[in-house]
Design an enzyme around this catalytic site. Structure first.
Site, mmCIF file in Angstrom:
data_model
loop_
_atom_site.group_PDB
_atom_site.id
_atom_site.type_symbol
_atom_site.label_atom_id
_atom_site.label_comp_id
_atom_site.label_asym_id
_atom_site.label_seq_id
_atom_site.Cartn_x
_atom_site.Cartn_y
_atom_site.Cartn_z
ATOM 1 N N SER A 150 0.846 -1.187 0.000
ATOM 2 C CA SER A 150 0.000 0.000 0.000
ATOM 3 C C SER A 150 0.876 1.229 0.000
ATOM 4 C CB SER A 150 -0.908 0.021 1.236
ATOM 5 O OG SER A 150 -0.145 0.153 2.410
ATOM 6 N N GLY A 152 2.241 2.854 -2.226
ATOM 7 C CA GLY A 152 3.388 2.840 -3.124
ATOM 8 C C GLY A 152 4.578 2.057 -2.644
ATOM 9 N N GLU A 258 -9.032 4.352 -7.918
ATOM 10 C CA GLU A 258 -8.064 5.190 -8.622
ATOM 11 C C GLU A 258 -8.140 4.980 -10.132
ATOM 12 O OE1 GLU A 258 -4.046 5.604 -6.850
ATOM 13 O OE2 GLU A 258 -4.757 4.131 -5.385
ATOM 14 N N GLU A 270 -6.474 1.156 -9.602
ATOM 15 C CA GLU A 270 -6.472 0.350 -8.377
ATOM 16 C C GLU A 270 -7.715 0.639 -7.558
ATOM 17 O OE1 GLU A 270 -1.757 -0.436 -7.472
ATOM 18 O OE2 GLU A 270 -2.809 1.007 -6.218
ATOM 19 N N ASP A 277 -5.702 7.602 1.357
ATOM 20 C CA ASP A 277 -4.822 8.668 1.842
ATOM 21 C C ASP A 277 -5.047 9.984 1.094
ATOM 22 O OD1 ASP A 277 -3.672 7.679 -0.489
ATOM 23 O OD2 ASP A 277 -1.751 7.149 0.439
ATOM 24 N N THR A 278 -5.301 9.910 -0.211
ATOM 25 C CA THR A 278 -5.556 11.140 -0.957
ATOM 26 C C THR A 278 -6.840 11.826 -0.485
ATOM 27 O OG1 THR A 278 -6.774 10.021 -2.730
ATOM 28 C CG2 THR A 278 -4.393 10.221 -2.994
ATOM 29 N N ARG A 356 5.721 9.720 6.296
ATOM 30 C CA ARG A 356 4.624 10.681 6.406
ATOM 31 C C ARG A 356 4.284 10.878 7.878
ATOM 32 N NH1 ARG A 356 0.324 8.756 2.470
ATOM 33 N NH2 ARG A 356 -0.539 7.542 4.180
#
Length: 388
Positions: A150, A152, A258, A270, A277-278, A356
């Protein structure tokens, strides 16, 4: 309506979900592989286990007897979910959805082969030799991703043949779970990427948030903005694809679907069966309900009459430039001098390079230039520094 919810994965998205759930009187048990994960800091109880250990999962489910199980990450022994569902526990969105979407192979084959959605050309590989053959078939440039990961993690782009071995190592080292397989995707010449937050309800109709644009770096989200203006018909095409795949998987909750936006149309990329998160941009008050409130309402069966866009918004992540334990932060006062800005510090005990650690969100009137807003949010996020 009071339910006992077991949250599997306790990161920053889980933390916001716990806050939303507790506002409506729910009890939440936060589970992760390490202590004091962000969602544990606000949950009613917590457990530290290896979620890939099916026996450990069985143990804590028997211990707490939750009404709902809400997965937040991929690295879970998801095949256990079918037994929990048969025992009367609501798995979010469903046992089938959790199993399919936790594995890129299952969801990609469902989307491309069974539902006929437009996707990038792709192949799978279990060995380095198979990876070489897959790259030869889909062509260079291409993208390599672990089947279980997840945000990336483990993802890389092959631009020349010399990158193939490096991509295999990255996928092996940073992928989550024990799938031991990668997907190789032909590079899609996209103009932009969007997330279409899609809400399936127990009794109501499927609803869609306005599209969210986002930028990634190292395969991980850096900024997002809402709404995104798309060519005529593109948003409707994305909604139809999202509705088709979420209906096939079943269950109630929010999905982060996505898409690539290309000159020719919309391409499915996806799917995540949970807050995305976005979608943290919705914490800027862009909608009447943010994505965590939508997820909570949907899984509890609370009606969602409509999702209404109220403001334009942007988000930008706060990344660590250092490795330290129990970090401190500077620059927050400067961020808050902007009357339309807000922030979240996630409460992670350990910082490492590019991890993050927080997010800055910013809003403006609905007709505002979202790309200008996104640039402003990035400047504000860059004011926040992670310190020892």
């Amino acid at each position: 309506m009071q339910k006992k919810i077991m949250l599997l994965g306790s990161g920053e998205l889980g933390k916001e979900f716990v806050i939303a759930a507790q506002r409506w009187g729910q009890t939440v048990i936060a589970v992760d592989s390490y202590a004091n994960a962000p969602a544990m800091q606000v949950a009613d109880a917590f457990e530290v286990i290896n979620m890939l250990d099916g026996a450990e999962l069985d143990r804590i489910v028997a211990k707490y007897q939750p009404d709902l199980i809400v997965p937040e990450i991929e690295a879970i022994r998801t095949e256990r979910f079918y037994d929990y569902e048969k025992a009367g526990i609501q798995v979010v969105p469903s046992a089938k959805a959790a199993n399919f979407t936790m594995n890129r192979k299952a969801i990609r084959d469902l989307a491309a082969k069974e539902l006929g959605l437009k996707t990038a050309n792709y192949r799978y590989a279990k060995t380095f030799e198979e990876l070489n053959a897959a790259v030869a078939e889909v062509g260079i440039p291409c993208v390599v991703k672990p089947l279980m990961s997840s945000s990336g993690k483990g993802q890389s782009t092959i631009k020349v043949e010399a990158d193939i071995e490096k991509a295999w190592k990255i996928a092996a080292e940073k992928g989550r779970g024990d799938a031991g397989e990668v997907i190789v995707e032909a590079f899609v010449p996209f103009l932009s990427e969007i997330t279409l937050l899609t809400v399936t309800q127990k009794t109501g109709e499927t609803l869609f948030c306005k599209p969210i644009g986002h930028r990634q770096e190292r395969g991980d989200y850096q900024e997002s903005w809402q709404p995104v203006a798309l060519p005529e018909g593109f948003e409707e095409d994305a909604q139809q694809m999202a509705a088709k795949v979420t209906k096939a998987l079943g269950g109630a909750g929010i999905w982060g679907v996505e898409f690539f936006i290309t000159a020719e149309g919309v391409v499915f990329s996806e799917l995540s069966p949970r807050p995305h998160d976005t979608g943290m941009v919705t914490l800027a008050g862009t909608q009447n309900l943010n994505e965590f409130e939508l997820h909570c309402r949907a899984i509890l069966g609370i009606p969602i009459p409509e999702i209404r866009l109220e403001k334009a918004g942007a988000s930008a992540v706060v990344l660590s430039a250092i490795e330290t334990v129990n970090p401190t932060y500077t620059g927050i006062q400067q961020v808050c001098e902007n009357p339309r800005a807000d922030f979240r510090i996630f409460g992670k005990e350990a910082a490492r390079l590019h991890r993050r650690m927080g997010v800055v969100v910013l809003n403006a009137e609905p007709e505002a230039d979202v790309l200008q807003l996104q640039a402003e949010a990035r400047k504000l996020a860059d004011l926040v520094e992670v310190k020892p």
